[in-house]
Scaffold this motif. Structure first.
Motif, PDB file in Angstrom:
ATOM      1  N   ILE A   1       9.750  -3.455 -10.698  1.00 22.98           N
ATOM      2  CA  ILE A   1      10.330  -3.124  -9.388  1.00 22.98           C
ATOM      3  C   ILE A   1       9.429  -2.133  -8.654  1.00 22.98           C
ATOM      4  N   PRO A   2       9.022  -2.436  -7.432  1.00 23.33           N
ATOM      5  CA  PRO A   2       8.221  -1.484  -6.655  1.00 23.33           C
ATOM      6  C   PRO A   2       9.098  -0.458  -5.945  1.00 23.33           C
ATOM      7  N   ILE A   3       8.486   0.619  -5.499  1.00 24.24           N
ATOM      8  CA  ILE A   3       9.216   1.653  -4.760  1.00 24.24           C
ATOM      9  C   ILE A   3       9.746   1.088  -3.446  1.00 24.24           C
ATOM     10  N   VAL A   4       8.902   0.325  -2.768  1.00 29.11           N
ATOM     11  CA  VAL A   4       9.289  -0.290  -1.487  1.00 29.11           C
ATOM     12  C   VAL A   4       8.608  -1.649  -1.406  1.00 29.11           C
ATOM     13  N   GLN A   5       9.277  -2.615  -0.791  1.00 28.28           N
ATOM     14  CA  GLN A   5       8.731  -3.962  -0.730  1.00 28.28           C
ATOM     15  C   GLN A   5       9.359  -4.725   0.430  1.00 28.28           C
ATOM     16  N   VAL A   6       8.678  -5.765   0.869  1.00 25.01           N
ATOM     17  CA  VAL A   6       9.310  -6.716   1.772  1.00 25.01           C
ATOM     18  C   VAL A   6      10.261  -7.536   0.924  1.00 25.01           C
TER      19      VAL A   6
ATOM     20  N   TRP B   1      14.069  -0.775  -0.329  1.00 23.28           N
ATOM     21  CA  TRP B   1      13.620   0.486  -0.911  1.00 23.28           C
ATOM     22  C   TRP B   1      14.336   0.714  -2.239  1.00 23.28           C
ATOM     23  N   ASN B   2      13.586   1.146  -3.251  1.00 26.56           N
ATOM     24  CA  ASN B   2      14.134   1.426  -4.578  1.00 26.56           C
ATOM     25  C   ASN B   2      13.699   2.825  -5.017  1.00 26.56           C
ATOM     26  N   PRO B   3      14.326   3.873  -4.489  1.00 31.58           N
ATOM     27  CA  PRO B   3      13.870   5.242  -4.767  1.00 31.58           C
ATOM     28  C   PRO B   3      13.941   5.635  -6.237  1.00 31.58           C
TER      29      PRO B   3
ATOM     30  N   LYS C   1       0.835  -1.203   0.000  1.00 28.82           N
ATOM     31  CA  LYS C   1       0.000   0.000   0.000  1.00 28.82           C
ATOM     32  C   LYS C   1       0.872   1.256   0.000  1.00 28.82           C
ATOM     33  N   LEU C   2       1.970   1.210   0.770  1.00 27.01           N
ATOM     34  CA  LEU C   2       2.887   2.349   0.830  1.00 27.01           C
ATOM     35  C   LEU C   2       3.546   2.578  -0.528  1.00 27.01           C
ATOM     36  N   ALA C   3       3.884   1.485  -1.225  1.00 30.36           N
ATOM     37  CA  ALA C   3       4.510   1.603  -2.547  1.00 30.36           C
ATOM     38  C   ALA C   3       3.588   2.324  -3.527  1.00 30.36           C
ATOM     39  N   LYS C   4       2.298   1.992  -3.470  1.00 30.81           N
ATOM     40  CA  LYS C   4       1.333   2.658  -4.347  1.00 30.81           C
ATOM     41  C   LYS C   4       1.196   4.137  -3.993  1.00 30.81           C
ATOM     42  N   LYS C   5       1.247   4.414  -2.707  1.00 32.43           N
ATOM     43  CA  LYS C   5       1.129   5.798  -2.245  1.00 32.43           C
ATOM     44  C   LYS C   5       2.316   6.641  -2.722  1.00 32.43           C
TER      45      LYS C   5
ATOM     46  N   ILE D   1      11.073   9.824  -1.343  1.00 32.19           N
ATOM     47  CA  ILE D   1      11.140   8.402  -0.997  1.00 32.19           C
ATOM     48  C   ILE D   1      12.317   8.134  -0.064  1.00 32.19           C
ATOM     49  N   MET D   2      13.462   8.732  -0.372  1.00 32.12           N
ATOM     50  CA  MET D   2      14.640   8.567   0.478  1.00 32.12           C
ATOM     51  C   MET D   2      14.379   9.105   1.879  1.00 32.12           C
TER      52      MET D   2
END
Length: 451
Positions: A226-231, A248-250, A84-88, A97-98
């Motif tokens: 690749i998502p912005i953030v993921q487990v 995290w992939n900013p 959900k955070l990645a979509k946001k 993002i950083m």
């Protein structure tokens, strides 16, 4: 005779001691000689007092029980929904993002710095004004220019990069058993596993999150989702177990050209190899400059199929369809198509190898049509074939990938694509062209000197 007990300058005489003992014995006898009725009276009185005591107030009872057996109130731990955070954050800038990543994880997160465009991550972290950590994998096979960049980055930002090294015993065993360049022959996965994947695994066990420079446009075949953030789907973090590490992939949604515009604008240190045509930079033996029009990952593990461009650090991000990695064959156009270039089959090249007295010399290229370096030399090879037509030299090609690769490696000296062999008139064994220069003049000189 007097008994004396001395403490400092004090002495007790034997007679005084005797009187004291006698007095104590007398009291003891008096207590023991109490009548039974007296003892019963005393016991009854004590019992009445015990049961006539006022009960403790309830608050005191609760306080006492808390001190004796404290009850720990169980609080529900709120689990972050990173999907959900990645979509946001999908439309957020790399700086935002950083900042979010550093705010959430503080000292338990670190930037993975490989010495290429990852310096952009460090610049973004610096711009947030928050403290940050940087770590890097020193495989022992990096370019000198990469080490010089590490030093420049430390001085520019006033930081100390946390270097992680491969296990010396594992490296020693690999090199002793297979040599320094085994990855050219059996794929790069084993070497990368020893020099990169396992050291990374150890480094990440001390973190709760890490930051990478992955971008969707780096490798369309493996990184396009690749998502912005993921487990993290592969590695474990500080707490251990599945889901214990966040990745995290900013720069996920940033194009490579925009990263470079940012680096130039901010005037940050970059790897000197970029000016020599290197785009994606890894270990020295496995990295080459790319040719004009080639994708940046084509310079990595350049002797392999263009689809296999991962070392294992980010294998969890390989694009999958229905739970299975996409393995559809890529249709490639045939190369070295010319009337002056003979196409050899497996049987044809085996017969050529058996001949000891050939009527004419043969120049044969071992190729794979998908190989960018084979494609790059196509024009010069066809031109060479035209020049040698009618001059007593046969020019041929043999496709040495797929099922023929093992045969080519064992019998035809195949090391990487393309491999060029000259079969002279009177030599039992083919002579391998040793140079990286594949222009017409260099190839012509090789043929004329040895045919």
């Amino acid at each position: 005779m007097a008994l004396a007990v001395t403490s400092s300058s004090t002495a007790i005489s034997g007679s005084s001691f005797s009187r004291s003992v006698a007095s104590s014995d007398s009291k003891a006898l008096q207590i023991c000689s109490m009548r039974l009725s007296d003892r019963t009276h005393v016991a009854t009185t004590l019992s009445q007092r015990r049961f006539s005591m006022k009960p403790l107030k309830e608050s005191w009872v609760l306080r006492a029980s808390t001190l004796i057996a404290p009850e720990v109130e169980e609080k529900e731990v709120e689990v972050e929904d990173f999907e959900k955070l990645a979509k946001k954050l999908e439309d957020a800038s790399p700086l935002e993002i950083m900042d979010k990543a550093l705010e959430k994880f503080g000292n338990d997160i670190a930037i993975a710095f490989s010495g290429a465009e990852d310096v952009a991550l460090i610049e973004y972290a610096h711009l947030t004004g928050k403290p940050f950590r940087v770590f890097s994998l020193d495989t022992g096979r990096l370019n000198p220019e990469t080490y010089r960049l590490f030093d420049a980055v430390e001085k520019q930002y006033g930081i100390r990069i946390e270097y992680t090294f491969p296990d010396a015993v594992e490296v020693q065993a690999l090199v002793r058993n297979k040599g320094l360049f085994s990855f050219y022959e059996d794929g790069h996965q084993e070497c990368c596993r020893v020099r990169k994947v396992r050291p990374l695994r150890r480094a990440l066990k001390g973190l709760k999150a890490w930051i990478t420079g992955q971008r969707k446009d780096q490798s369309p075949g493996t990184r396009s989702e690749i998502p912005i953030v993921q487990v993290d789907p592969v590695f474990e973090g500080l707490d251990g177990g599945v889901g214990s590490l966040v990745k995290w992939n900013p720069l996920a949604n940033v194009e490579g050209s925009d990263v470079w515009k940012f680096l130039r604008t901010m005037d940050v240190p970059v790897n000197a190899l970029h000016a020599q045509g290197y785009v994606s930079i890894g270990c020295e033996p496995c990295t080459r400059p790319v040719l004009p029009g080639q994708h940046e990952r084509e310079g990595r593990w350049w002797w392999e199929d263009a689809k296999a461009k991962e070392c294992g650090l980010h294998k969890g991000n390989i694009k999958e369809e229905n739970g299975v990695a996409d393995s559809k064959p890529v249709v490639v156009q045939e190369i070295f198509e010319s009337n002056n270039v003979v196409t050899l089959s497996r049987g044809g090249i085996e017969n050529l190898m058996k001949l000891e007295n050939r009527k004419e010399p043969w120049l044969v290229v071992l190729y794979a049509p998908w190989c960018p370096f084979c494609q790059a030399m196509e024009a010069s090879y066809i031109e060479l074939a035209e020049k040698l037509a009618g001059k007593g030299v046969k020019v041929a090609k043999f496709r040495a990938d797929g099922e023929e690769k093992e045969f080519a490696k064992q019998e035809l000296q195949l090391g990487s694509f393309p491999t060029i062999l000259l079969f002279p008139k009177r030599a039992p064994r083919a002579i391998k062209y040793p140079s990286e220069h594949r222009d017409v003049d260099s190839l012509m000189l090789f043929v004329n000197l040895l045919r």
